[in-house]
Scaffold this motif. Structure first.
Motif, PDB file in Angstrom:
ATOM      1  N   LEU A   1      -8.188  -1.561   0.356  1.00 26.15           N
ATOM      2  CA  LEU A   1      -8.003  -2.925   0.844  1.00 26.15           C
ATOM      3  C   LEU A   1      -8.535  -3.937  -0.161  1.00 26.15           C
ATOM      4  O   LEU A   1      -7.953  -5.013  -0.345  1.00 26.15           O
ATOM      5  CB  LEU A   1      -8.687  -3.106   2.199  1.00 26.15           C
ATOM      6  CG  LEU A   1      -8.018  -2.384   3.377  1.00 26.15           C
ATOM      7  CD1 LEU A   1      -8.879  -2.500   4.628  1.00 26.15           C
ATOM      8  CD2 LEU A   1      -6.618  -2.928   3.638  1.00 26.15           C
ATOM      9  N   TRP A   2      -9.635  -3.613  -0.830  1.00 31.97           N
ATOM     10  CA  TRP A   2     -10.127  -4.494  -1.892  1.00 31.97           C
ATOM     11  C   TRP A   2      -9.121  -4.545  -3.040  1.00 31.97           C
ATOM     12  O   TRP A   2      -8.867  -5.609  -3.593  1.00 31.97           O
ATOM     13  CB  TRP A   2     -11.485  -4.005  -2.386  1.00 31.97           C
ATOM     14  CG  TRP A   2     -12.573  -4.189  -1.378  1.00 31.97           C
ATOM     15  CD1 TRP A   2     -12.679  -5.197  -0.459  1.00 31.97           C
ATOM     16  CD2 TRP A   2     -13.707  -3.341  -1.170  1.00 31.97           C
ATOM     17  NE1 TRP A   2     -13.815  -5.018   0.313  1.00 31.97           N
ATOM     18  CE2 TRP A   2     -14.472  -3.894  -0.103  1.00 31.97           C
ATOM     19  CE3 TRP A   2     -14.173  -2.171  -1.776  1.00 31.97           C
ATOM     20  CZ2 TRP A   2     -15.656  -3.318   0.346  1.00 31.97           C
ATOM     21  CZ3 TRP A   2     -15.353  -1.596  -1.324  1.00 31.97           C
ATOM     22  CH2 TRP A   2     -16.085  -2.161  -0.275  1.00 31.97           C
TER      23      TRP A   2
ATOM     24  N   GLN B   1       0.091  -4.434  -4.771  1.00 33.70           N
ATOM     25  CA  GLN B   1       0.430  -3.028  -4.989  1.00 33.70           C
ATOM     26  C   GLN B   1      -0.259  -2.480  -6.245  1.00 33.70           C
ATOM     27  O   GLN B   1      -0.812  -1.367  -6.225  1.00 33.70           O
ATOM     28  CB  GLN B   1       1.945  -2.861  -5.132  1.00 33.70           C
ATOM     29  CG  GLN B   1       2.373  -1.442  -5.462  1.00 33.70           C
ATOM     30  CD  GLN B   1       3.874  -1.306  -5.690  1.00 33.70           C
ATOM     31  OE1 GLN B   1       4.656  -2.146  -5.246  1.00 33.70           O
ATOM     32  NE2 GLN B   1       4.296  -0.261  -6.379  1.00 33.70           N
ATOM     33  N   ALA B   2      -0.231  -3.247  -7.320  1.00 32.28           N
ATOM     34  CA  ALA B   2      -0.863  -2.797  -8.559  1.00 32.28           C
ATOM     35  C   ALA B   2      -2.358  -2.577  -8.371  1.00 32.28           C
ATOM     36  O   ALA B   2      -2.949  -1.681  -8.987  1.00 32.28           O
ATOM     37  CB  ALA B   2      -0.608  -3.805  -9.679  1.00 32.28           C
ATOM     38  N   GLY B   3      -2.979  -3.395  -7.526  1.00 24.79           N
ATOM     39  CA  GLY B   3      -4.402  -3.226  -7.254  1.00 24.79           C
ATOM     40  C   GLY B   3      -4.707  -1.939  -6.515  1.00 24.79           C
ATOM     41  O   GLY B   3      -5.713  -1.269  -6.791  1.00 24.79           O
ATOM     42  N   VAL B   4      -3.847  -1.568  -5.571  1.00 22.11           N
ATOM     43  CA  VAL B   4      -4.032  -0.299  -4.856  1.00 22.11           C
ATOM     44  C   VAL B   4      -3.826   0.869  -5.815  1.00 22.11           C
ATOM     45  O   VAL B   4      -4.586   1.846  -5.805  1.00 22.11           O
ATOM     46  CB  VAL B   4      -3.068  -0.200  -3.660  1.00 22.11           C
ATOM     47  CG1 VAL B   4      -3.267   1.122  -2.919  1.00 22.11           C
ATOM     48  CG2 VAL B   4      -3.283  -1.374  -2.701  1.00 22.11           C
TER      49      VAL B   4
ATOM     50  N   VAL C   1       0.841  -1.203   0.000  1.00 19.74           N
ATOM     51  CA  VAL C   1       0.000   0.000   0.000  1.00 19.74           C
ATOM     52  C   VAL C   1       0.872   1.248   0.000  1.00 19.74           C
ATOM     53  O   VAL C   1       0.604   2.215  -0.727  1.00 19.74           O
ATOM     54  CB  VAL C   1      -0.949  -0.010   1.211  1.00 19.74           C
ATOM     55  CG1 VAL C   1      -1.784   1.266   1.237  1.00 19.74           C
ATOM     56  CG2 VAL C   1      -1.862  -1.232   1.166  1.00 19.74           C
ATOM     57  N   ALA C   2       1.922   1.247   0.807  1.00 16.89           N
ATOM     58  CA  ALA C   2       2.817   2.404   0.870  1.00 16.89           C
ATOM     59  C   ALA C   2       3.492   2.644  -0.474  1.00 16.89           C
ATOM     60  O   ALA C   2       3.606   3.792  -0.928  1.00 16.89           O
ATOM     61  CB  ALA C   2       3.861   2.199   1.961  1.00 16.89           C
ATOM     62  N   ARG C   3       3.938   1.592  -1.111  1.00 19.41           N
ATOM     63  CA  ARG C   3       4.578   1.746  -2.422  1.00 19.41           C
ATOM     64  C   ARG C   3       3.588   2.298  -3.446  1.00 19.41           C
ATOM     65  O   ARG C   3       3.953   3.128  -4.298  1.00 19.41           O
ATOM     66  CB  ARG C   3       5.139   0.409  -2.883  1.00 19.41           C
ATOM     67  CG  ARG C   3       6.378  -0.029  -2.103  1.00 19.41           C
ATOM     68  CD  ARG C   3       6.786  -1.446  -2.456  1.00 19.41           C
ATOM     69  NE  ARG C   3       8.022  -1.830  -1.768  1.00 19.41           N
ATOM     70  CZ  ARG C   3       8.433  -3.077  -1.594  1.00 19.41           C
ATOM     71  NH1 ARG C   3       7.678  -4.083  -2.053  1.00 19.41           N
ATOM     72  NH2 ARG C   3       9.562  -3.341  -0.966  1.00 19.41           N
TER      73      ARG C   3
END
Length: 404
Positions: free
Chosen positions: A350-351, A358-361, A104-106
């Motif tokens: 979160l989903w 990471q790509a999803g976030v 998430v941070a990345r």
């Protein structure tokens, strides 16, 4: 007979076009208890439902011509420049993906926004700040003052650029549809016991196995100097046995953080005008208008209903952000039009994390950015700062003025 192998289209193209699709992919990927923990709200779920449905009551009033060819979403929160008015809200143990808060941070760093890190996170503040993400460290009022000072000083030393104090949490276990099971720790014995619930999600299990272990349910940011990280329930017990804070305690926390770091301070969970005014008196930099995502007192109005009344009273003295129910870029635009400087997202990212790491976030942030841009285009604005209530269709009785 000629056999044709049909590839999984999701595997070929993991990109998703909406937060709703990210949620559906998370549901399909996660074991039911894990997914249940993400969507659960307290008691009957009235607040969590209103957080989302309230946005549908707000309309938009677009122009037919004269739109701006170039549009900017750049703004700032607590002195930190961000590329869009969306920041990562701190959420506890992100065991939906092996990389958790690191991913998430990345993603936040890659998309030019702020990472909010919970002190109940499964990754340490040192690991998260090492990603290069601008990080706001979040604390609950747990432990005595010496313990809280130690945690603040650790966050400062790690490079946190701000502190978020979250006080709107009672951890209601009463849910009409049943509370998801959260084990004390995840080990071989736990995995065997929960096997019927997780065996249907082999990819999720495989991903954790490849990362070298089981989901981590400890809280390393609550570890004492030189000591081991406590489990979630040990941390919860500390919270239960800590006397609730007074407004003097809030002022003390803000003063100590400012003294040791010189960095800004946000108070999260404000629902009432009188509390917002007290927050100003306590010297906070910002407040987040929030009902804890519907996980605190059920029946609390949707956060978006409380933004305008609170911003009209204190928005010229402190920054106002909001969180709760953000699922689309148009939701972000509506919040900003009503007086929020930015929004914080929780379940949405979160989903995305569960769906594709990471790509999803990053995908979720891109979806929201695209929706905000569409709103700016339709409203005829070149900047996020140009949005105002005049761009909205606001039904009578929409706002909730609490604590007048």
């Amino acid at each position: 007979m000629l056999l044709v192998k049909v590839e999984n289209p999701w595997k070929q193209n993991p990109w998703f076009e909406s937060v709703a699709v990210a949620q559906e992919r998370a549901r399909k990927r996660l074991p039911q208890p894990v997914y249940g923990a993400l969507v659960a709200g307290s008691e009957r779920g009235q607040s969590i439902a209103d957080n989302e449905s309230a946005f549908m009551e707000l309309g938009l009033a677009p122009h037919v011509a004269g739109q701006q060819g170039e549009r900017s979403q750049a703004t700032s929160v607590m002195g930190q420049d961000i590329s869009l008015p969306v920041i990562i809200s701190p959420t506890g143990v992100q065991a939906v993906h092996p990389d958790g808060e690191i991913a998430v941070a990345r993603a936040a760093a890659a998309r030019g926004t702020i990472m909010g890190l919970s002190n109940f996170a499964s990754k340490s503040v040192e690991e998260v700040t090492a990603t290069g993400a601008t990080t706001f460290f979040q604390m609950y009022w747990t432990g005595d003052r010496d313990v809280m000072i130690q945690r603040m000083e650790r966050a400062r030393a790690a490079g946190a650029k701000g502190l978020i104090a979250t006080l709107d949490w009672s951890f209601s276990m009463g849910r009409d549809w049943g509370s998801p099971e959260i084990p004390e720790k995840v080990d071989v014995k736990t995995m065997i016991r929960m096997a019927p619930k997780v065996a249907t999600k082999p990819r999720w299990i495989r991903d954790f196995a490849r990362s070298g272990g089981f989901p981590d349910l400890t809280a390393p940011n609550l570890a004492p100097p030189g000591g081991a990280a406590p489990t979630f329930f040990t941390a919860y017990y500390e919270w239960m046995t800590t006397p609730p804070p007074t407004w003097d305690d809030v002022a003390w926390m803000r003063e100590h953080w400012t003294q040791i770091s010189g960095m800004p301070f946000m108070l999260k969970g404000v629902c009432r005008i009188d509390d917002a005014l007290r927050a100003v008196d306590a010297g906070v930099t910002a407040i987040s208008v929030s009902n804890h995502g519907g996980n605190n007192l059920d029946g609390t109005p949707a956060a978006i209903r409380m933004v305008a009344p609170i911003a009209s009273k204190v928005g010229d003295q402190i920054e106002v952000v909001m969180d709760g129910g953000i699922r689309r870029g148009s939701d972000v635009a509506k919040a900003v039009a009503l007086g929020a400087r930015a929004v914080m997202i929780g379940r949405a990212y979160l989903w995305g994390l569960a769906a594709n790491g990471q790509a999803g976030v990053e995908n979720v942030l891109d979806v929201l950015r695209g929706g905000v841009d569409s709103a700016l285009l339709g409203m005829g604005h070149s900047s996020i700062h140009d949005l105002s209530p005049d761009d909205l269709v606001i039904p009578a009785g929409f706002h909730r003025e609490l604590g007048v």
